[in-house]
Design a protein around this motif. Structure first.
Motif: not given
Length: 69
Positions: A41-55, A57-61
């Protein structure tokens, strides 16, 4: 009449099981199940609103690691 007898027997068996006590942990959600569900539930709660930013950041790294040298 047969259904009534079956229902009566089922109710009596359930009542006997509840009265006997049995295992005090039975029917309780195990801790690892609760932790797993809450983590998902926590992973989904964080992933849903910040999906673009997380993707991004990972691509940049990954790009900085593969391009570095």
């Amino acid at each position: 009449m047969r259904a009534w007898a079956w229902l009566l027997a089922l109710t009596a068996a359930l009542a006997a099981r509840l009265r006997s006590g049995g295992d005090p942990e039975r029917g309780d959600v195990p801790g690892w199940v609760m932790i797993t569900v809450m983590t998902a539930a926590l992973v989904l709660a964080i992933l849903v609103p910040f999906r673009e930013a997380i993707v991004a950041a990972v691509q940049n790294a990954l790009a900085s690691v593969t391009a570095g040298g």
